[in-house]
Design a protein around this motif. Structure first.
Motif, PDB file in Angstrom:
ATOM      1  N   LYS A 198       9.680 -25.452 121.721  1.00  0.00           N
ATOM      2  CA  LYS A 198      10.375 -25.882 120.511  1.00  0.00           C
ATOM      3  C   LYS A 198      11.728 -25.197 120.389  1.00  0.00           C
ATOM      4  CE  LYS A 198       6.309 -27.078 117.759  1.00  0.00           C
ATOM      5  NZ  LYS A 198       5.520 -26.766 116.546  1.00  0.00           N
ATOM      6  N   LEU A 199      11.697 -23.902 120.787  1.00  0.00           N
ATOM      7  CA  LEU A 199      12.966 -23.177 120.729  1.00  0.00           C
ATOM      8  C   LEU A 199      13.975 -23.764 121.702  1.00  0.00           C
ATOM      9  CD1 LEU A 199      11.720 -19.489 120.458  1.00  0.00           C
ATOM     10  CD2 LEU A 199      12.864 -20.823 118.690  1.00  0.00           C
ATOM     11  N   ILE A 200      13.507 -24.093 122.889  1.00  0.00           N
ATOM     12  CA  ILE A 200      14.409 -24.700 123.882  1.00  0.00           C
ATOM     13  C   ILE A 200      14.952 -26.028 123.360  1.00  0.00           C
ATOM     14  CG2 ILE A 200      14.551 -25.717 126.191  1.00  0.00           C
ATOM     15  CD1 ILE A 200      14.558 -22.708 126.172  1.00  0.00           C
ATOM     16  N   GLU A 201      14.064 -26.807 122.741  1.00  0.00           N
ATOM     17  CA  GLU A 201      14.489 -28.106 122.202  1.00  0.00           C
ATOM     18  C   GLU A 201      15.510 -27.898 121.076  1.00  0.00           C
ATOM     19  OE1 GLU A 201      12.575 -32.086 120.093  1.00  0.00           O
ATOM     20  OE2 GLU A 201      11.270 -30.466 120.775  1.00  0.00           O
ATOM     21  N   SER A 202      15.245 -26.909 120.185  1.00  0.00           N
ATOM     22  CA  SER A 202      16.190 -26.620 119.102  1.00  0.00           C
ATOM     23  C   SER A 202      17.505 -26.125 119.653  1.00  0.00           C
ATOM     24  CB  SER A 202      15.587 -25.569 118.154  1.00  0.00           C
ATOM     25  OG  SER A 202      14.434 -26.058 117.544  1.00  0.00           O
ATOM     26  N   ARG A 203      17.390 -25.287 120.665  1.00  0.00           N
ATOM     27  CA  ARG A 203      18.616 -24.761 121.279  1.00  0.00           C
ATOM     28  C   ARG A 203      19.459 -25.877 121.847  1.00  0.00           C
ATOM     29  NH1 ARG A 203      20.999 -24.819 126.544  1.00  0.00           N
ATOM     30  NH2 ARG A 203      22.335 -22.989 126.711  1.00  0.00           N
ATOM     31  N   ASN A 204      18.837 -26.824 122.520  1.00  0.00           N
ATOM     32  CA  ASN A 204      19.600 -27.942 123.106  1.00  0.00           C
ATOM     33  C   ASN A 204      20.241 -28.808 122.021  1.00  0.00           C
ATOM     34  OD1 ASN A 204      18.934 -27.115 125.687  1.00  0.00           O
ATOM     35  ND2 ASN A 204      17.128 -28.452 125.839  1.00  0.00           N
ATOM     36  N   GLN A 205      19.452 -29.014 120.929  1.00  0.00           N
ATOM     37  CA  GLN A 205      20.014 -29.801 119.828  1.00  0.00           C
ATOM     38  C   GLN A 205      21.208 -29.075 119.198  1.00  0.00           C
ATOM     39  OE1 GLN A 205      16.716 -30.462 117.198  1.00  0.00           O
ATOM     40  NE2 GLN A 205      15.889 -32.173 118.425  1.00  0.00           N
ATOM     41  N   PHE A 206      21.040 -27.751 118.980  1.00  0.00           N
ATOM     42  CA  PHE A 206      22.129 -26.979 118.405  1.00  0.00           C
ATOM     43  C   PHE A 206      23.341 -26.964 119.333  1.00  0.00           C
ATOM     44  CE2 PHE A 206      24.459 -23.029 117.879  1.00  0.00           C
ATOM     45  CZ  PHE A 206      24.775 -23.088 116.529  1.00  0.00           C
ATOM     46  N   ALA A 207      23.073 -26.837 120.652  1.00  0.00           N
ATOM     47  CA  ALA A 207      24.173 -26.825 121.624  1.00  0.00           C
ATOM     48  C   ALA A 207      24.964 -28.123 121.574  1.00  0.00           C
ATOM     49  CB  ALA A 207      23.627 -26.581 123.028  1.00  0.00           C
ATOM     50  N   ASP A 208      24.260 -29.256 121.425  1.00  0.00           N
ATOM     51  CA  ASP A 208      24.961 -30.542 121.322  1.00  0.00           C
ATOM     52  C   ASP A 208      25.809 -30.595 120.050  1.00  0.00           C
ATOM     53  OD1 ASP A 208      23.861 -31.379 123.663  1.00  0.00           O
ATOM     54  OD2 ASP A 208      22.219 -32.512 122.727  1.00  0.00           O
ATOM     55  N   LEU A 209      25.226 -30.121 118.926  1.00  0.00           N
ATOM     56  CA  LEU A 209      25.971 -30.115 117.672  1.00  0.00           C
ATOM     57  C   LEU A 209      27.186 -29.201 117.770  1.00  0.00           C
ATOM     58  CD1 LEU A 209      26.165 -30.944 114.706  1.00  0.00           C
ATOM     59  CD2 LEU A 209      24.664 -29.012 114.136  1.00  0.00           C
ATOM     60  N   PHE A 210      26.999 -28.026 118.347  1.00  0.00           N
ATOM     61  CA  PHE A 210      28.082 -27.062 118.523  1.00  0.00           C
ATOM     62  C   PHE A 210      29.194 -27.653 119.396  1.00  0.00           C
ATOM     63  CE2 PHE A 210      29.961 -23.599 121.045  1.00  0.00           C
ATOM     64  CZ  PHE A 210      30.404 -22.747 120.041  1.00  0.00           C
TER      65      PHE A 210
END
Length: 734
Positions: free
Chosen positions: A56-68
């Motif tokens: 879940k953390l990896i998935e959140s990280r990827n989502q945040f990275a895209d937003l960033f």
């Protein structure tokens, strides 16, 4: 940033697994198996939880990275040394770096990019201020990239990080700079500026507006600019201006501005319409009114105009100034139904002064005459010098004829007083013509002509006087001018010719010569006698031109006779004007040079009036003609000033007794015949040939033949004949 947090938690979990493994090794087999089983069950459960959480953390990280990465605002992650740890796409575009790895690999310090405001930035970032700052950054080949910065500081894994938000403000800065420039220009401009909305309500004015109009800003906001206009019919004029402004988008002109304290100044006004560009339509959003005081400019132009309209010699109006003023006054007269009088003045014998003493004396006379004109009139009466010695006065309004007579009488008297011109005194006079609108003319040009004609009527009436315009006399003169035009056209078309009247011997009746008489054969073949045209031109230059034409015709005719073996003399009449003229003298000299055989056959008939003009030039010319061989005849003997003295003054070839004496023969008046007999005896005693004019009857011929007169001419022998018919007459006497 989120990725670093997730990674830290995973490392902590995995490190706990290592601790559990050491514990397993310390236990006995049985204990170990049991404990291990329990721990493995717990571990399995925990690992599943960790794995799930990790994923879940990896998935959140990827989502945040895209937003960033895709954020519309530039983000930079800096460490405590301001090294760039991470940058999103917007930040990289600001620095013109294509991919993240290029920036990350270089580990560049953010400070390296700051070209203006570095000290301010360092103070700001170290203070962890929540306020924003503006600095200028450099990118690859581009300087002056203006940026607004926001910051957020936090600690992670024992490290300090700073998240910078970057907002480019170049356009905003340029706009603000432009607005500041325009604001400064608006405030300090030396011309008045008004900004009004689409409803013509004033929204803003500048300092120059206040200075010019004396209105404070607060007093005019919300009002319409037309409160400052002072022209007549203001509302209509104002509507016309804005109608043109709506159509053209621009209007300019001179308008009188009314200030708060009531003063009126001419202002050069410019109105500009501002359109809504966003709507891309013709919708007007604002109006800009620009105006400046042009009083000095107009005054300078007026001064220059006055200088250009003033006669440098006399200080009066010149022709240009007269034309402008006359136009204004005449239009006012038409508009208001008022009278307008022109008084034309011309100095008499002005040319004689110039010819005798020089133009400086003539100029001095004009200066003095102008002073007398000014002294004799009111200031409201306008005087102009049209040129030379011609002046004109404009009298506006109704002035009774007796008053005009008093004015012009005074002008005549003033003009005729003796002038002191340098070292001489000079007596002069003026001829004055008067014409009024609408009595004498109803248009401007006709009024000028009427006043000018009246002045010439005064000259012809004897000079040194005034003359009201006489329409009947003017028409007579106009007819004369038309007749002169017709005569001049006839001269150009060579419509004039000579007729010949034969002269016969009293004793033998033979043909002894001719007298050449002028005739005008019109284009419709009508013959006009000299009595109908000669008086109109006999003292004018065109008469000399005509005379030379006829003399040349006559010379050619005599030359043809000579070539055919005939030698009949022909006499031609010359008046005083012709005898004194240099062109006539040259014409006879040319005959003597080119036709020497013709000289002896040409006689010049002169009257006693001509030779008693006391003109030395006439006497000199006649003497030279006689010297060249031309014969001189005295015409109309007995009708001049002093007939006997004329016989002594010149050597005449023959004397022609006037026809009025010959007519006395028919009346049988013995007293009159005694006078004729005395004339004949006097001439015969002086051994002068006698030619009797006007012989029409046999009785006259018999009487003159009995008195032994030499020759006669008249209708008894033949009327004057055109040259084409003369051959038929000559044949009878060959």
């Amino acid at each position: 940033m989120q990725y670093l947090i997730d990674h830290t938690r995973i490392v902590e979990i995995e490190s706990n697994f290592d601790k559990y493994e050491a514990l397993f090794q310390a236990l006995s087999t049985e204990q170990n198996a049991q404990v291990k089983a329990n721990l493995l069950a717990e571990y399995s459960t925990l690992k599943n939880q960790v794995t799930t959480s990790y994923n879940k953390l990896i998935e959140s990280r990827n989502q945040f990275a895209d937003l960033f990465e895709q954020a519309p605002i530039g983000y930079l992650l800096l460490d405590r040394k301001q090294q760039i740890i991470e940058a999103n796409a917007k930040a990289r575009s600001i620095f013109k770096i294509a991919v993240y790895d290029d920036l990350h690999a270089e580990q560049k310090s953010f400070s390296n990019f700051v070209i203006n405001g570095l000290a301010k930035f360092l103070d700001w970032v170290n203070s962890e201020s929540s306020a924003s700052i503006e600095i200028s950054l450099a990118n690859q080949g581009v300087h002056g990239n203006r940026i607004k910065l926001f910051q957020h500081s936090y600690h992670l894994l024992g490290q300090e990080f700073t998240l910078l938000s970057l907002i480019p403000i170049n356009k905003e800065h340029e706009l603000l700079s432009s607005l500041q420039i325009y604001k400064t220009l608006f405030e300090y401009a030396q011309v008045g500026v008004i900004i009004a909305d689409r409803d013509h309500k004033i929204q803003e004015v500048n300092a120059a507006f206040t200075k010019i109009t004396k209105y404070r800003r607060e007093e005019v906001l919300g009002n319409s600019p037309d409160i400052f206009y002072s022209f007549k019919d203001k509302e209509k004029h104002y509507e016309d201006i804005f109608k043109e402004l709506q159509q053209q988008g621009y209007w300019t002109g001179i308008v009188d501005i009314l200030t708060k304290n009531g003063d009126v100044f001419p202002e050069e006004l410019e109105l500009i319409a501002i359109y809504d560009e966003a709507e891309r339509s013709s919708q007007i959003t604002h109006y800009i009114v620009i105006f400046k005081n042009v009083s000095n400019h107009i005054e300078n132009e007026r001064n220059l105009l006055e200088i250009s309209e003033i006669d440098a010699l006399t200080g009066l109006l010149n022709r240009k100034g007269f034309n402008r003023l006359f136009q204004q006054r005449f239009e006012a007269s038409q508009r208001e139904g008022a009278e307008l009088t022109l008084v034309f003045l011309d100095l008499d014998n002005f040319k004689g002064l110039n010819d005798r003493y020089g133009h400086n004396y003539g100029d001095e006379l004009l200066i003095n005459f102008a002073k007398r004109l000014r002294n004799g009139l009111k200031k409201s009466d306008k005087i102009a010098r049209l040129g030379g010695d011609e002046f004109v006065i404009i009298l506006y309004g109704e002035i009774p004829a007796p008053a005009i007579e008093r004015i012009t009488n005074k002008l005549v008297e003033d003009a005729s007083r003796v002038y002191q011109l340098f070292d001489i005194t000079f007596k002069c006079s003026a001829s004055i013509g008067i014409a009024s609108y609408p009595q004498d003319a109803i248009d401007k040009q006709s009024l000028l002509q009427a006043a000018d004609a009246a002045m010439y009527q005064a000259k012809r009436a004897g000079k040194n006087r005034f003359q009201f315009f006489n329409k009947a006399l003017f028409q007579t003169e106009k007819d004369r001018e038309n007749k002169l035009d017709a005569i001049n056209a006839a001269i150009r078309n060579r419509e004039f010719e000579f007729f010949l009247q034969p002269q016969h011997s009293m004793k033998s009746g033979t043909l002894i010569g001719f007298e050449a008489l002028l005739r005008w054969r019109t284009s419709d073949n009508q013959i006009v006698l000299p009595a109908d045209f000669l008086a109109d031109i006999e003292n004018r230059e065109e008469f000399i031109t005509l005379s030379i034409q006829i003399i040349n015709q006559l010379v050619m005719q005599i030359d043809v006779w000579i070539k055919h073996g005939f030698k009949w003399p022909v006499a031609i009449n010359l008046n005083a004007y012709q005898l004194a003229h240099s062109r006539i003298k040259k014409a006879f000299f040319k005959i003597a040079e080119n036709y020497p055989d013709v000289i002896a056959l040409i006689g010049i008939e002169v009257t006693e009036t001509a030779i008693f003009e006391n003109d030395k030039q006439i006497e000199a010319n006649l003497t030279e003609m006689q010297t060249q061989g031309f014969k001189i005849f005295l015409d109309d003997f007995g009708t001049g000033y002093a007939s006997i003295y004329s016989l002594k003054k010149f050597h005449f070839h023959a004397i022609k007794i006037d026809g009025s004496f010959i007519n006395d023969i028919l009346s049988e008046d013995h007293k009159q015949l005694t006078l004729l007999d005395g004339i004949i005896q006097l001439l015969q005693s002086m051994e002068l040939d006698i030619i009797c004019e006007g012989v029409e009857e046999q009785k006259q011929l018999d009487y003159l033949a009995e008195k032994n007169c030499d020759a006669a001419q008249g209708y008894f022998f033949q009327k004057p004949l055109p040259s084409k018919q003369i051959w038929a007459y000559i044949k009878n006497y060959l």
